[in-house]
Design an enzyme around this catalytic site. Structure first.
Site, short mmCIF file in Angstrom:
data_model
loop_
_atom_site.label_atom_id
_atom_site.label_comp_id
_atom_site.label_asym_id
_atom_site.label_seq_id
_atom_site.Cartn_x
_atom_site.Cartn_y
_atom_site.Cartn_z
N ASP A 1 90.18 -37.09 30.10
CA ASP A 1 88.89 -36.91 30.69
C ASP A 1 88.00 -37.95 29.30
OD1 ASP A 1 86.56 -36.42 32.41
OD2 ASP A 1 85.52 -35.42 31.84
N LYS B 1 83.74 -41.60 25.45
CA LYS B 1 84.24 -40.24 25.17
C LYS B 1 85.71 -40.49 23.87
CE LYS B 1 83.86 -37.44 28.24
NZ LYS B 1 84.06 -36.66 29.32
N CYS C 1 85.61 -20.23 37.71
CA CYS C 1 84.11 -19.45 36.92
C CYS C 1 83.76 -20.11 35.39
CB CYS C 1 84.07 -17.65 36.90
SG CYS C 1 84.54 -17.06 37.81
N CYS D 1 81.05 -22.66 34.26
CA CYS D 1 79.24 -22.03 34.09
C CYS D 1 79.35 -21.23 33.36
CB CYS D 1 79.49 -22.03 35.77
SG CYS D 1 79.15 -23.56 36.78
N HIS D 2 80.52 -19.87 33.67
CA HIS D 2 80.01 -18.78 32.92
C HIS D 2 80.35 -18.84 31.77
CE1 HIS D 2 77.56 -17.00 35.97
NE2 HIS D 2 78.25 -17.40 36.81
C1 HEC Z 1 78.84 -24.33 39.05
C2 HEC Z 1 78.52 -23.20 38.69
C3 HEC Z 1 79.12 -21.97 38.42
C4 HEC Z 1 79.75 -21.69 38.90
C5 HEC Z 1 81.48 -21.72 39.27
C6 HEC Z 1 79.72 -19.87 38.69
N1 HEC Z 1 78.35 -19.43 38.41
FE1 HEC Z 1 78.39 -17.81 39.14
N2 HEC Z 1 76.69 -17.33 38.28
C7 HEC Z 1 76.07 -19.55 38.38
C8 HEC Z 1 74.63 -19.36 38.59
C9 HEC Z 1 73.68 -20.85 38.35
C10 HEC Z 1 74.18 -18.45 38.43
C11 HEC Z 1 72.14 -17.94 38.36
C12 HEC Z 1 71.96 -17.50 40.12
C13 HEC Z 1 70.69 -16.84 39.69
O1 HEC Z 1 69.26 -17.72 39.12
O2 HEC Z 1 70.18 -15.89 40.13
C14 HEC Z 1 75.44 -17.13 39.12
C15 HEC Z 1 75.11 -16.10 38.88
C16 HEC Z 1 76.34 -15.08 39.00
C17 HEC Z 1 76.22 -14.02 39.00
C18 HEC Z 1 75.05 -13.16 39.31
C19 HEC Z 1 74.78 -12.79 38.26
C20 HEC Z 1 73.87 -11.52 37.76
O3 HEC Z 1 73.80 -10.77 36.91
O4 HEC Z 1 71.62 -11.83 38.16
C21 HEC Z 1 77.62 -12.96 39.88
C22 HEC Z 1 78.34 -12.01 39.35
C23 HEC Z 1 78.50 -14.64 39.00
N3 HEC Z 1 77.15 -15.47 38.95
C24 HEC Z 1 79.67 -14.46 39.06
C25 HEC Z 1 80.65 -15.62 39.15
C26 HEC Z 1 82.20 -15.55 39.05
C27 HEC Z 1 82.61 -14.48 39.92
C28 HEC Z 1 82.16 -17.13 39.46
C29 HEC Z 1 83.63 -17.47 39.07
C30 HEC Z 1 84.48 -17.28 41.26
C31 HEC Z 1 81.38 -18.03 38.76
N4 HEC Z 1 80.36 -16.83 38.40
C32 HEC Z 1 81.10 -19.04 39.38
C33 HEC Z 1 76.78 -20.59 37.78
C34 HEC Z 1 77.99 -21.03 38.47
#
Ligand code: HEC
Length: 442
Positions: free
Chosen positions: A60, A87, A369, A372-373
């Site tokens: 990348d 990069k 996941c 982002c997380h």
């Molecule tokens: C492109 C970015 C992205 C990806 C990829 C992503 N998420 Fe998220 N997720 C977010 C964002 C941004 C929020 C917050 C949304 C909000 O402001 O309420 C969030 C919120 C959540 C929440 C709620 C948390 C809370 O306490 O409010 C859960 C559960 C969650 N994600 C699970 C997952 C899981 C499991 C995966 C993979 C299968 C995943 N996410 C993939 C961006 C992402």
């Protein structure tokens, strides 16, 4: 090459982009125009020349970084040049009339190539860097996928003749994902992002964090040599502005806007902006008075993907406070007091699944996941830290987000097309396991 379908974009979708060349083109090859600079005539779109910086790019590295045009005297001759610090860690000076390489030298530690062949313009590759063909071993690359310099703009000062590069030492463990199958949602790289997970020992985590470095580097594009460097607290610092008054301005990841002497690198001024900074400042004048304006705010791939690494020297999340700040000589305004960060309670529920299920959950997390997380389910503070989320204690609440997509309009879409309900439950088990580890090491 892949064809975009309606509703798909380049990063998210079953069409890639695969980092691994063996998935894109099993027969090998350069994959023209991957990681290339292409010159086209703006009026007609006619192709003029191209220069491929990283043939067959698998890391990348790309060539999308800021390009600067100037006329430089090199070897006694005036040359019309294009300069880029992509990069991949090499600083390139090209003849912009024909795309031919004038010079290229590493501006930071590089291990994927030993240099750039001056005749052919091609990198002299380290064969070990081809992790598509190393039997599934992890290849620790320098620079990594976030670059020796990412998208943050560099600056050229014709007065000093120097280019100021927001550079970083941030390696990346590349490992082919043996069981890779593209998914409709998430990033389809073909690499195992689980290789990013750090051991849980806080001492080891701190030691790894200490290897991550950020610098403002002043680079002479004629001699291809560093003139000075100013160290930062970590990686992922802001874009750069240089002025004819021989100042260099740069925000940093730990929450300061700094001004340096452009010739010596001496820091002359520093202001606490209460947030990590990634954007470059700009300067402008009105009624004879000069201003410097900064879009202050923290984010991007570094805190999203490797949240644990992006923590500051005290192990704390770097705050984001999105604000436009303007400075001038004699300015008297003061920022309101910074928000006080409070640690949320970490109170994980009991584990309901066995080790095999948790392992399935980890694999799914690392595919869909993690970007982002955060790796190891440690968030850098941009998307929520799922270890602290109330949803992990409540299957219905978890499913309403991950299957039903109730937070779609906030950027958290439904993943039901990617996974069975059982796999989504396994991800919850994995996050609970990670929360329990964090609760124990607190
Ligand atoms: C492109 C970015 C992205 C990806 C990829 C992503 N998420 Fe998220 N997720 C977010 C964002 C941004 C929020 C917050 C949304 C909000 O402001 O309420 C969030 C919120 C959540 C929440 C709620 C948390 C809370 O306490 O409010 C859960 C559960 C969650 N994600 C699970 C997952 C899981 C499991 C995966 C993979 C299968 C995943 N996410 C993939 C961006 C992402």
């Amino acid at each position: 090459m892949f064809v975009l379908q309606p509703g798909q974009n380049r990063s998210f979708g079953p069409t890639g982009p695969y980092w691994r060349r063996s998935l894109r083109s099993p027969g090998g090859g350069d994959n023209l125009f991957v990681a290339s600079i292409v010159a086209i005539r703006p009026d007609t779109g006619e192709y003029v020349w191209h220069y491929q910086e990283t043939p067959g790019d698998q890391w990348d590295y790309t060539a999308t970084n800021h390009m600067i045009l100037s006329d430089l005297t090199i070897g006694g001759k005036k040359r019309k040049v294009l300069m880029q610090a992509p990069k991949n860690g090499f600083f390139y000076v090209l003849d912009r009339t024909n795309g031919k390489l004038i010079s290229a030298e590493p501006y930071i530690k590089v291990n994927w190539a030993s240099g750039i062949d001056k005749k052919t313009g091609r990198p002299i590759m380290n064969p070990e860097a081809d992790y598509s063909k190393n039997g599934g071993k992890t290849w620790m690359a320098m620079p990594g996928a976030l670059g020796a310099h990412d998208w943050m703009p560099m600056a050229y000062n014709p007065g000093t003749g120097l280019v100021y590069i927001p550079a970083q030492e941030l390696g990346f463990p590349y490992k082919a994902d043996a069981n890779f199958k593209p998914k409709t949602h998430g990033i389809n790289l073909g690499v195992d992002l689980g290789a990013l997970n750090l051991p849980d020992d806080p001492k080891i985590q701190a030691a790894v964090r200490a290897t991550v470095k950020g610098y403002l580097i002043a680079w002479d594009p004629v001699t291809q040599k560093e003139v000075w460097r100013a160290p930062h607290d970590g990686a992922w610092n802001g874009g750069v502005l240089s002025t004819s008054g021989n100042l260099v301005f740069q925000g940093d990841g730990s929450g300061k806007l700094n001004a340096y002497n452009a010739k010596t690198g001496q820091r002359l001024w520093s202001y606490p902006v209460q947030t990590g900074v990634v954007a470059p400042p700009v300067t402008w004048a009105k009624d004879g008075k000069q201003y410097v304006t900064l879009v202050a705010g923290w984010g991007g791939a570094y805190p999203l993907l490797v949240g644990g690494l992006s923590l500051d020297a005290r192990g704390k999340k770097i705050p984001n406070k999105s604000r436009v700040l303007t400075f001038a000589l004699g300015g008297t305004a003061k920022l309101p007091a910074a928000d006080v960060a409070t640690d949320m309670p970490l109170d994980p529920p009991a584990q309901f699944a066995n080790a095999a299920t948790i392992a399935i959950g980890q694999q799914a997390y690392d595919r869909s996941c993690v970007a982002c997380h955060g790796s190891g389910a440690i968030s850098g503070g941009i998307a929520p830290d799922l270890r602290y989320s109330g949803t992990i204690a409540d299957q219905t609440a978890w499913n309403s987000v991950v299957i039903d997509g109730v937070l779609s309009d906030q950027g958290m879409i439904s993943f039901k097309e990617n996974f069975t309900p059982k796999e989504i439950e396994a991800i919850r088990a994995y996050v609970i396991a990670r929360a329990q580890v964090a609760a124990k090491t607190k």
